[in-house]
Scaffold this motif. Structure first.
Motif, PDB file in Angstrom:
ATOM      1  N   UNK A   1       0.833  -1.200   0.000  1.00  0.00           N
ATOM      2  CA  UNK A   1       0.000   0.000   0.000  1.00  0.00           C
ATOM      3  C   UNK A   1       0.867   1.249   0.000  1.00  0.00           C
ATOM      4  N   UNK A   2       0.556   2.182  -0.895  1.00  0.00           N
ATOM      5  CA  UNK A   2       1.190   3.503  -0.901  1.00  0.00           C
ATOM      6  C   UNK A   2       0.130   4.490  -1.369  1.00  0.00           C
ATOM      7  N   UNK A   3      -0.669   4.981  -0.431  1.00  0.00           N
ATOM      8  CA  UNK A   3      -1.801   5.835  -0.747  1.00  0.00           C
ATOM      9  C   UNK A   3      -1.778   7.088   0.122  1.00  0.00           C
ATOM     10  N   UNK A   4      -2.598   8.073  -0.250  1.00  0.00           N
ATOM     11  CA  UNK A   4      -2.706   9.320   0.493  1.00  0.00           C
ATOM     12  C   UNK A   4      -4.176   9.586   0.785  1.00  0.00           C
ATOM     13  N   UNK A   5      -4.483   9.921   2.023  1.00  0.00           N
ATOM     14  CA  UNK A   5      -5.852  10.242   2.421  1.00  0.00           C
ATOM     15  C   UNK A   5      -6.237  11.636   1.940  1.00  0.00           C
ATOM     16  N   UNK A   6      -7.529  11.862   1.777  1.00  0.00           N
ATOM     17  CA  UNK A   6      -8.077  13.193   1.499  1.00  0.00           C
ATOM     18  C   UNK A   6      -9.338  13.360   2.350  1.00  0.00           C
ATOM     19  N   UNK A   7      -9.759  14.580   2.669  1.00  0.00           N
ATOM     20  CA  UNK A   7      -9.157  15.851   2.252  1.00  0.00           C
ATOM     21  C   UNK A   7      -7.930  16.248   3.062  1.00  0.00           C
ATOM     22  N   UNK A   8      -7.738  15.640   4.245  1.00  0.00           N
ATOM     23  CA  UNK A   8      -6.525  15.905   5.017  1.00  0.00           C
ATOM     24  C   UNK A   8      -5.450  14.935   4.535  1.00  0.00           C
ATOM     25  N   UNK A   9      -4.373  15.420   3.898  1.00  0.00           N
ATOM     26  CA  UNK A   9      -3.382  14.512   3.314  1.00  0.00           C
ATOM     27  C   UNK A   9      -2.533  13.813   4.379  1.00  0.00           C
ATOM     28  N   UNK A  10      -2.786  12.526   4.534  1.00  0.00           N
ATOM     29  CA  UNK A  10      -1.995  11.684   5.429  1.00  0.00           C
ATOM     30  C   UNK A  10      -1.629  10.414   4.684  1.00  0.00           C
ATOM     31  N   UNK A  11      -0.402   9.974   4.837  1.00  0.00           N
ATOM     32  CA  UNK A  11       0.093   8.818   4.113  1.00  0.00           C
ATOM     33  C   UNK A  11      -0.419   7.523   4.714  1.00  0.00           C
ATOM     34  N   UNK A  12      -0.698   6.553   3.827  1.00  0.00           N
ATOM     35  CA  UNK A  12      -0.946   5.172   4.233  1.00  0.00           C
ATOM     36  C   UNK A  12       0.049   4.316   3.456  1.00  0.00           C
ATOM     37  N   UNK A  13       0.997   3.723   4.183  1.00  0.00           N
ATOM     38  CA  UNK A  13       2.076   2.998   3.500  1.00  0.00           C
ATOM     39  C   UNK A  13       2.460   1.770   4.311  1.00  0.00           C
ATOM     40  N   UNK A  14       2.672   0.668   3.617  1.00  0.00           N
ATOM     41  CA  UNK A  14       3.112  -0.547   4.294  1.00  0.00           C
ATOM     42  C   UNK A  14       2.683  -1.784   3.539  1.00  0.00           C
TER      43      UNK A  14
END
Length: 287
Positions: free
Chosen positions: A87-100
């Motif tokens: 997983x390498x994604x970014x949340x919206x509307x508050x940009x927070x990384x999701x990675x692993x």
């Protein structure tokens, strides 16, 4: 869910995302290519570290084969024993990384599939209703092991042409079986309910359908219900949106207290113009 009961995660890999406003708009202009509307939805349920990401990717960012599915910077791989999700994604509307990385090992594979509608245009089946999962994320910093469920849905037409409302739930029993209730409702028609038990031996057993237990409406006023012989308690509300809800429920089946993942979808809410206009704020697209 983690073995300790403190963490949860839901992943959905879409080819032709049923919730995508972009896919709906493309269909309105003519025949749309589902491969041009792929997404990996990641929902993390850990106190203080929750995340939700779903970025749609166009066809040039995606590729898939029998063993691999690439969606932008994320991908799923099956090696015959283990499903690995990077997983390498970014949340919206508050940009927070999701990675692993997530790894899932089926304890028993099933080849079961059944129509959900009378015409057979929508089909569902668990691939591995009982699995082990290992979560190793760097963003947020989470590492845990637990039990998981893996299934598949496919359709030959848009979801709004086959459904009105459904309530779905799955729960793990002490003997390792998984109980699933797929409860579909539409005005003016009889309920269509699938009540099934998937055993550790690889068998699929129809079970008696318990009576309906009404649940409190969500904050967005979605009606929902559960099949149980006893009263049902909402242990935790995981998702609450204008057209969809997900919760953990405490209920009883065959005299055994169980914890269920439960979901409700309201198709009329999903396809309403107001909701379709809201969705891009939560589901951006990279063409």
């Amino acid at each position: 869910m983690s073995d300790c009961g403190q963490h949860g995660i839901t992943l959905i890999a879409f080819v032709g995302s049923v919730f995508s406003p972009y896919y709906a708009w493309a269909r309105g202009r003519g025949r749309a290519n589902p491969d041009n509307h792929c997404a990996l939805n990641v929902a993390i349920y850990s106190k203080g570290q929750g995340r939700w990401a779903m970025t749609e990717r166009g066809q040039r960012h995606c590729a898939r084969s029998a063993r691999q599915f690439t969606i932008g910077p994320s991908q799923l791989n099956w090696d015959g024993d283990c499903l690995t999700i990077d997983i390498d994604e970014v949340c919206v509307p508050v940009p927070r990384r999701v990675r692993g990385r997530i790894k899932l090992w089926p304890q028993q594979l099933f080849g079961y599939s059944t129509p959900l509608d009378g015409a057979g245009r929508h089909r569902w089946g668990p691939l591995a209703p009982a699995s082990r999962i290992e979560v190793d994320l760097s963003a947020p910093d989470l590492k845990w092991q637990g039990h998981a469920y893996l299934d598949s849905n496919e359709g030959d037409e848009p979801v709004d042409q086959g459904f009105h409302t459904w309530d779905w739930s799955r729960a793990r029993m002490r003997d390792g079986s998984t109980v699933v209730f797929y409860d579909m409702q539409a005005p003016g028609t009889e309920d269509r309910v699938l009540s099934l038990r998937f055993t550790p031996k690889g068998t699929v057993e129809p079970i008696a359908t318990p009576p309906v237990q009404r649940l409190p409406k969500t904050a967005w006023r979605i009606d929902r219900r559960m099949r149980s012989t006893q009263a049902v308690c909402v242990q935790e509300q995981l998702e609450d949106t204008p057209f969809y809800q997900r919760a953990l429920l405490q209920f009883d089946y065959a005299g055994e207290p169980l914890l269920a993942f439960h979901e409700t979808l309201s198709v009329p809410r999903l396809v309403s113009p107001v909701v379709q206009a809201m969705l891009p704020w939560r589901m951006p697209r990279r063409a």
